[in-house]
Design a protein around this motif. Sequence first.
Motif, short mmCIF file in Angstrom:
data_model
loop_
_atom_site.label_atom_id
_atom_site.label_comp_id
_atom_site.label_asym_id
_atom_site.label_seq_id
_atom_site.Cartn_x
_atom_site.Cartn_y
_atom_site.Cartn_z
N LEU A 82 38.36 32.93 38.03
CA LEU A 82 38.32 33.53 36.69
C LEU A 82 38.05 32.47 35.63
CD1 LEU A 82 38.69 36.30 35.27
CD2 LEU A 82 41.04 35.61 34.80
N TYR A 85 34.53 31.09 36.08
CA TYR A 85 33.52 32.07 35.68
C TYR A 85 33.35 32.10 34.17
CZ TYR A 85 31.52 36.61 34.52
OH TYR A 85 30.75 37.60 33.98
N TYR A 86 34.45 32.15 33.43
CA TYR A 86 34.32 32.29 31.98
C TYR A 86 33.81 31.03 31.30
CZ TYR A 86 35.70 37.07 31.53
OH TYR A 86 35.67 38.44 31.60
N THR A 179 39.29 46.53 43.08
CA THR A 179 38.25 46.28 42.09
C THR A 179 38.86 45.73 40.81
OG1 THR A 179 36.88 48.07 42.98
CG2 THR A 179 36.41 47.34 40.72
N SER A 180 40.03 46.25 40.47
CA SER A 180 40.71 45.85 39.24
C SER A 180 42.22 45.92 39.48
CB SER A 180 40.31 46.78 38.09
OG SER A 180 41.07 46.53 36.94
N TYR A 198 39.81 39.87 29.74
CA TYR A 198 39.21 38.97 30.73
C TYR A 198 39.98 39.01 32.05
CZ TYR A 198 36.65 36.84 26.79
OH TYR A 198 35.85 36.61 25.70
N ASP A 201 39.13 41.24 34.97
CA ASP A 201 37.99 40.88 35.85
C ASP A 201 38.41 40.01 37.03
OD1 ASP A 201 36.33 42.20 34.09
OD2 ASP A 201 35.80 40.40 32.98
N THR A 204 36.94 40.68 40.55
CA THR A 204 35.50 40.83 40.76
C THR A 204 34.67 39.57 40.48
OG1 THR A 204 35.35 41.77 38.54
CG2 THR A 204 35.47 43.32 40.38
N VAL A 205 35.18 38.64 39.66
CA VAL A 205 34.35 37.50 39.28
C VAL A 205 34.06 36.54 40.43
CG1 VAL A 205 34.97 37.55 36.84
CG2 VAL A 205 36.35 36.21 38.43
#
Length: 265
Positions: A82, A85-86, A179-180, A198, A201, A204-205
């Motif tokens: 996470l 990714y961000y 998924t979440s 954020y 996610d 999924t990220v």
Amino acid sequence: MLLNIIAGHDKKDTTSVDREKKDYTACLKDDVKGLKIGVPKEFYAEGINEEVKAKLYEAIDRYKKLGAEVEEFSLDIAKYSLASYYIIACAEASSNLGRFDGIRYTYRTGEFKNLKELYKKSRSEGFGPEVKRRIILGTYVLSSGYYDAYYKKAQKVRTLVMNEFNKAFEKYDVILTPTSPTVAFDIGSKSNNPLEMYLADICTVSVNIAGLPGISIPCGVDKEGMPIGMQLIGNRFCEETILNAAYTFEKDLKFRENYKPEFKR
């Protein structure tokens, strides 16, 4: 059918890979006997809603009854996905959106006195708050004083995440996760808390970081009738594996017939 059309090499796209095309409709066999499914325990830990977790475990049991081999394993590096990714996504946003200056592309402000004002007003009026937030964060992590500390380190973490998934796919055909952490939240309910948005996610990220195909399908509903998502992750260029795994599950679950989500909100 759509994947059959868009898949394959594109000579005008330097990022596309030249591989033999497949017929993805031919892979839907309604059979998962012998399919090896890995369940990463880190994706079912603290922070995952209990109703979501319960439905995912029901889905796992359903796969076992259908003949799949299911095993829990550790994918601890995924917890760093996470943050990585961000950093990378914001850096790319900052770099790519620099072209939208009100002259060459997209929106242009209606009133301006000089070039500087044209740039400033076009970007201020044309970009929404979330886009602006990502541009600012991306510009920060790409700046000379912080490039090595953030962006370069995030790219190294990305490689570690990819390596961990590579190891997992030596043993498993499919990785099954939520998924979440929760069901869908109300539109706009997290707009004032970007960090919380954020964190939604987090499951999924990893797929984006590692460059893997993933599919999300409903596996049940919560007590309010809201659908609960199950994510199936496959190895690179193994879309047919996750498509058949999803297809077989959907055929057996009969979601629309048995659950009839009411979307009470």
